[in-house]
Design a protein around this motif. Structure first.
Motif, PDB file in Angstrom:
ATOM      1  N   ILE A  32      11.349  49.998  49.631  1.00 52.43           N
ATOM      2  CA  ILE A  32      11.387  50.718  48.242  1.00 52.43           C
ATOM      3  C   ILE A  32      12.651  50.032  47.490  1.00 52.43           C
ATOM      4  O   ILE A  32      12.487  49.363  46.287  1.00 52.43           O
ATOM      5  N   GLY A  33      13.876  49.793  48.044  1.00 54.75           N
ATOM      6  CA  GLY A  33      15.165  49.391  47.565  1.00 54.75           C
ATOM      7  C   GLY A  33      14.674  47.819  47.145  1.00 54.75           C
ATOM      8  O   GLY A  33      15.197  47.389  45.972  1.00 54.75           O
ATOM      9  N   THR A  34      14.273  47.043  48.082  1.00 52.49           N
ATOM     10  CA  THR A  34      13.923  45.561  47.776  1.00 52.49           C
ATOM     11  C   THR A  34      12.988  45.427  46.758  1.00 52.49           C
ATOM     12  O   THR A  34      13.276  44.532  45.812  1.00 52.49           O
ATOM     13  N   LEU A  35      11.951  46.217  46.619  1.00 46.00           N
ATOM     14  CA  LEU A  35      11.024  45.915  45.596  1.00 46.00           C
ATOM     15  C   LEU A  35      11.763  46.254  44.071  1.00 46.00           C
ATOM     16  O   LEU A  35      11.574  45.397  43.097  1.00 46.00           O
ATOM     17  N   PHE A  36      12.644  47.306  44.024  1.00 45.52           N
ATOM     18  CA  PHE A  36      13.043  47.657  42.758  1.00 45.52           C
ATOM     19  C   PHE A  36      14.346  46.727  42.370  1.00 45.52           C
ATOM     20  O   PHE A  36      14.589  46.112  41.291  1.00 45.52           O
ATOM     21  N   GLU A  37      14.981  46.174  43.460  1.00 46.28           N
ATOM     22  CA  GLU A  37      16.166  45.265  43.128  1.00 46.28           C
ATOM     23  C   GLU A  37      15.887  43.831  43.115  1.00 46.28           C
ATOM     24  O   GLU A  37      16.700  43.234  42.368  1.00 46.28           O
ATOM     25  N   LYS A  38      14.866  43.314  43.996  1.00 46.92           N
ATOM     26  CA  LYS A  38      14.505  41.924  43.998  1.00 46.92           C
ATOM     27  C   LYS A  38      13.370  41.440  43.458  1.00 46.92           C
ATOM     28  O   LYS A  38      12.738  40.505  43.396  1.00 46.92           O
ATOM     29  N   GLY A  39      12.341  42.664  43.432  1.00 47.08           N
ATOM     30  CA  GLY A  39      10.865  42.185  43.062  1.00 47.08           C
ATOM     31  C   GLY A  39      10.353  41.809  44.421  1.00 47.08           C
ATOM     32  O   GLY A  39      10.533  41.998  45.456  1.00 47.08           O
TER      33      GLY A  39
END
Length: 539
Positions: free
Chosen positions: A54-61
């Motif tokens: 979830i964090g990677t999706l929001f932070e890096k796409g």
């Protein structure tokens, strides 16, 4: 063939070409539908990887980490800062150190994202409130909190420190509640506790722990294992059957998956009791073992990796456990006890066993009906019995305590009974008296299962069910138990046990080329005996 990883970082799956079981459709739907969520799962089940994804999706796409996944061409949200707090990194024994490390993580986040003009503070709840106030009006962040209850579970027997951490969590969440700068928030943990206010009436966090739609978001399904790990399945079958991988049939694969399911499947986190999952950690370790050892070994990986969770060890030191309950196929508890545990130190032991993974759902969750719990599979049942054995027995009092497998498989009837009597003698009778046949059977089952013996209780055949059945490669041992509370009528009870074995033909089903050893035994429960005094081999 791609490698199997136990990583908690989604980026490594792409960069190192690891196998990734694609759960991104669940995550996409989760973020689209909810703003704030919580989900509990036992340790080593994939919570941290889910949070990291979830964090990677929001932070890096999605680029480049999600190429080939379901979400790759569907994710359209703009990137934003992510504050990821893992409570596992913070002190569990000192509140001041906990707060210091907590504040340092918040300050790092503020510096990284150029948030300035806020007042520093040693209290995390004050500091994060000050940082929110200093954010530009249009700035939004994602807040991820992993293992929120780590400090609580570590202090289940330290009431003063437990209360301090409980109040901290409660007050910290109060600052977050309704905060306009939080675009999305997710929390994970092992337990669900009303006394921290996160799950109380009025909370804006959606508890998805037993939500049907997300019940397979964490954990592997049979279909996922077959799809993503097919090369490893074929490899294991080829080693067992001494055939080439391209000769493996669909039927071979289904039979292999059936055996995997017996050991690692049937965890249920579904309110309607429909969806079940395999243990992610166990499946990965099992399949890795096939590649590394070039053989199939159904080990108990989940338990061996972490040993006894501190939460359960601490709980059992201060709470009594009813052994016969855990040897039944199902345990029935009140709906409110299961869904609304108020405080960890006073939690129903069955609910705690369920939240930590030693029991799982065996029925739907439907108020006001009672909820049924039971062991998920052979691996977790053996782990539970290992856990309980350390409470009920004293392994240090008997050198041969761990030799049951070799004694039962190779020893004479006399040697088997002598060993079992020595094991039973390590039980402190003032605390755990053997009062009836049910408790006696439960204790022996716990002991043998805890040593990873293939033991079955109340094993049914076409004429009845035996008390204990233990399988080995070369021998099957049947033990039919009778109990005499005062030492009277032992001869009559022994004859009854013998007749029962003969009449019902215990142990003959699917025997193969094993030797069948059938034993009738009578336990004398009188204070001056407390052991098996009469026994007889049948046939």
């Amino acid at each position: 063939m791609k490698e199997i990883a136990q990583s908690e970082n989604i980026e490594q799956f792409s960069l190192k070409n690891y196998i990734y079981i694609d759960k991104t459709e669940y995550i996409y739907n989760l973020i689209k539908k909810y703003d704030r969520v919580f989900f509990s799962r036992p340790r080593r089940f994939g919570k941290s990887l889910t949070i990291n994804t979830i964090g990677t999706l929001f932070e890096k796409g999605v680029e480049p980490y999600f190429k080939g996944t379901w979400i790759y061409d569907k994710w359209t949200q703009n990137t934003c800062p992510v504050l990821h707090l893992s409570f596992l990194k913070f002190s569990v024994s000192d509140l001041d150190n906990f707060k210091r490390d907590f504040c340092n993580e918040i300050l790092k986040f503020a510096k990284t994202n150029n948030i300035t003009d806020f007042t520093d503070d040693k209290e995390p709840k004050v500091l994060i409130g000050n940082i929110f106030s200093a954010m530009p009006e249009d700035m939004h962040i994602v807040l991820l909190i992993d293992e929120y209850d780590c400090q609580l579970t570590a202090n289940i027997n330290n009431k003063e420190l437990y209360e301090k951490f409980r109040l901290f969590i409660r007050e910290f969440y109060a600052v977050l509640k309704g905060e306009k700068h939080i675009r999305f928030m997710a929390l994970t943990g092992v337990t669900r506790l009303k006394d921290v206010s996160i799950f109380s009436v009025g909370s804006d966090i959606k508890d998805l722990s037993y939500d049907h739609a997300y019940s397979q978001m964490i954990g592997f399904t049979r279909e996922e294992i077959k799809k993503f790990y097919i090369d490893y399945l074929k490899l294991g079958i080829s080693y067992e059957k001494h055939i080439k991988t391209d000769c493996v049939t669909d039927n071979d694969i289904e039979e292999f998956l059936d055996r995997m399911a017996e050991h690692y499947d049937s965890y249920c986190f579904d309110e309607i009791y429909e969806n079940k999952v395999f243990s992610t950690y166990s499946v990965n370790c099992f399949l890795q073992s096939i590649s590394q050892n070039q053989r199939v070994i159904f080990g108990d990986y989940w338990y061996e990796a972490g040993g006894i969770p501190s939460i359960l060890k601490n709980y059992m030191e201060s709470h009594e456990i009813e052994i016969d309950k855990f040897q039944t196929s199902e345990i029935s508890i009140n709906y409110d006890d299961f869904m609304n545990p108020t405080s960890l130190p006073y939690m129903n032991e069955n609910v705690l066993m369920c939240q930590t993974g030693y029991l799982t759902l065996k029925s739907e969750i439907k108020p006001p009906r009672r909820i049924k719990l039971g062991s998920a599979n052979r691996e977790v049942k053996a782990a539970l019995n290992s856990l309980l054995s350390q409470k009920f027995f004293n392994p240090d009092a008997l050198d041969s305590f761990y030799d049951a497998d070799s004694i039962l498989e190779k020893g004479s009837v006399e040697e088997i009974i002598e060993h079992l009597n020595k094991v039973l003698a390590t039980i402190p009778y003032d605390k755990y008296p053997v009062e009836n046949e049910s408790i006696l059977r439960a204790l022996l089952l716990m002991y043998l299962s805890g040593l990873r013996c293939d033991v079955r209780s109340e094993q049914h055949n076409f004429k009845g069910s035996s008390d204990l059945l233990v399988n080995f490669k070369t021998r099957r041992v049947i033990i039919e138990l009778k109990f005499s509370k005062d030492g009277k009528d032992t001869d009559t009870l022994l004859k009854a046990a013998q007749e029962q074995i003969r009449r019902r033909e215990y142990g003959i089903e699917k025997l193969g080329d094993r030797e069948l050893l059938q034993i009738a035994a009578v336990f004398d429960g009188s204070p001056n005996m407390r052991k098996i005094t009469e026994f007889k081999q049948i046939g």
